[in-house]
Design an enzyme around this catalytic site. Structure first.
Site, PDB file in Angstrom:
ATOM      1  CE1 TYR A   1      -4.216  13.889   2.669  1.00 32.22           C
ATOM      2  CE2 TYR A   1      -4.747  11.567   2.404  1.00 32.22           C
ATOM      3  CZ  TYR A   1      -4.034  12.575   3.044  1.00 32.22           C
ATOM      4  OH  TYR A   1      -3.151  12.269   4.046  1.00 32.22           O
TER       5      TYR A   1
ATOM      6  NE  ARG B   1      -5.685   3.591  -0.733  1.00 29.82           N
ATOM      7  CZ  ARG B   1      -4.679   3.370   0.119  1.00 29.82           C
ATOM      8  NH1 ARG B   1      -4.220   4.335   0.899  1.00 29.82           N
ATOM      9  NH2 ARG B   1      -4.132   2.165   0.190  1.00 29.82           N
TER      10      ARG B   1
ATOM     11  CB  SER C   1      -0.887  -0.011   1.249  1.00 26.30           C
ATOM     12  OG  SER C   1      -1.733   1.119   1.286  1.00 26.30           O
ATOM     13  N   PRO C   2       0.409   2.341  -0.618  1.00 20.79           N
ATOM     14  CG  PRO C   2      -0.975   3.937  -1.589  1.00 20.79           C
ATOM     15  CD  PRO C   2      -0.825   2.464  -1.403  1.00 20.79           C
TER      16      PRO C   2
ATOM     17  CD  GLN D   1      -2.458   7.130  -2.821  1.00 23.30           C
ATOM     18  OE1 GLN D   1      -1.823   7.820  -2.026  1.00 23.30           O
ATOM     19  NE2 GLN D   1      -3.339   6.225  -2.428  1.00 23.30           N
TER      20      GLN D   1
ATOM     21  N   GLY E   1      -0.146  -2.424   4.480  1.00 23.10           N
ATOM     22  CA  GLY E   1       0.520  -1.171   4.798  1.00 23.10           C
ATOM     23  C   GLY E   1       1.526  -1.311   5.914  1.00 23.10           C
ATOM     24  NE  ARG E   2      -0.234   2.678  10.862  1.00 25.40           N
ATOM     25  CZ  ARG E   2      -1.303   3.239  10.293  1.00 25.40           C
ATOM     26  NH1 ARG E   2      -2.145   2.471   9.596  1.00 25.40           N
ATOM     27  NH2 ARG E   2      -1.530   4.526  10.405  1.00 25.40           N
TER      28      ARG E   2
END
Length: 357
Positions: free
Chosen positions: A186, A234, A24-25, A102, A327-328
């Site tokens: 965003y 996304r 993931s970005p 992304q 991700g993390r």
């Protein structure tokens, strides 16, 4: 989908991805002052590609100077930036993963500090400190950040043009996949949600109006990115606050994106409001992603609290999601994908590491 299929390749248009575990970005806040990627990015993304993921999605990359979140976010609007991205895409590709990026317009969640300074995302950077006045659908701030000014109609067209140019630049930089960021509060998400979009013109009010700008951005990117390469989108399917953008609206939005030939939805949630974080629930966004796939007929890859092997196995055994974004967990362990994939480690790990097996 059986859990063994996480190791099976996925073909999207003419791009083949070696497995269904994708990076993931995640922002690194490590670009140069002029928005170029650095040696940190080469090391960071290269390690995850060596670590076995099928796709490496490079972090949120701004389409223009004021579309950044911070002063050290990467961009993709200049030739110097494109050159810096080429070095990273080359490393990712040579390690066997698909390079993706992304594309971002931050809107009201911009001109803030990096996470390890002061209050991080909740600390604004004033224009006299090098920051700027953010833009948004309405003059509603994000937390304690600077009150944004309303994005005008003519400026919306300019943002769409920047997305289109970013798609061209992403191809020139060597990316095989681009993703439009319309989640986590965003700019495009701000237009989608009635909690942040209080406009009374053709870009506010009804869902049709709120989707107008994000769909135009999707169309522009799809038109400018090569037809043999996929475009992702996304989307946040739940604002975790009453009256926000929800799954029913996300399904309708997904149907429109499918009609624009968007290839896959990266499904997440939250991020719109400071005081409405997503709940700590394993596989938080998987059910929503599975529902979108069934009801909208578009491919999906959920993200969020999926890294545990038992959770991952459950996701692939009981749903029809096409892949997952991690991700993390990949920040904690660059080689997590190699540990999760079934098979003989000697067939999976680089030969340089076989002495450790």
């Amino acid at each position: 989908m059986d859990v063994e299929q996480i190791a099976q390749p996925v073909r999207l248009r003419e791009v083949e991805i070696r497995n269904r575990i994708w990076m993931s970005p995640m922002a690194q806040y490590s670009a140069t002052g002029d928005g170029c990627l650095t040696e940190w990015h080469l090391l960071h993304y290269g390690a995850r590609a060596v670590g076995g993921v099928g796709m490496v999605m490079v972090e949120s990359t701004a389409i223009g100077p004021d579309d950044r979140c911070t002063l050290v976010d990467p961009g993709i609007w200049s030739e110097a930036q494109v050159d810096s991205h080429r070095k990273v895409t080359d490393v990712i590709r040579r390690a066997g993963a698909v390079p993706a990026v992304q594309l971002q317009a931050a809107g009201r969640k911009s001109s803030h500090r990096v996470p390890w300074e002061r209050s991080g995302q909740n600390s604004p950077v004033a224009p006299e400190e090098g920051g700027w006045i953010p833009v948004a659908p309405s003059a509603v701030p994000f937390g304690k950040l600077t009150v944004p000014r309303v994005l005008q109609r003519a400026e919306i067209a300019m943002v769409i043009d920047r997305f289109a140019r970013a798609a061209v630049n992403a191809h020139d930089a060597g990316y095989d996949v681009v993703e439009v960021h319309a989640a986590h509060g965003y700019l495009l998400h701000q237009f989608l949600s009635p909690l942040s979009n209080q406009r009374a013109d053709e870009y506010g009010g009804s869902l049709e109006n709120r989707m107008r700008f994000p769909l135009a951005a999707a169309r522009a990117v799809r038109n400018e990115f090569p037809s043999n390469k996929p475009v992702f989108f996304r989307v946040s399917t739940n604002d975790w606050a009453g009256g926000g953008f929800d799954l029913a609206e996300a399904i309708e939005f997904a149907q429109c994106l499918r009609e624009l030939d968007i290839d896959l939805l990266d499904v997440t949630s939250g991020g719109l409001l400071v005081d409405a974080p997503p709940p700590p629930k394993p596989a938080l966004n998987v059910e929503s992603a599975d529902r979108i796939r069934q009801d909208a007929g578009i491919r999906v890859a959920p993200v969020g609290q999926i890294g545990d092997p038992s959770v991952l196995e459950d996701v692939f055994s009981r749903t029809k999601v096409d892949a997952v974004f991690l991700g993390r967990p990949l920040l904690r362990d660059p080689y997590l994908a190699l540990r999760l994939l079934a098979g003989d480690p000697h067939d999976l790990w680089p030969m340089q590491y076989h002495r450790a097996l």
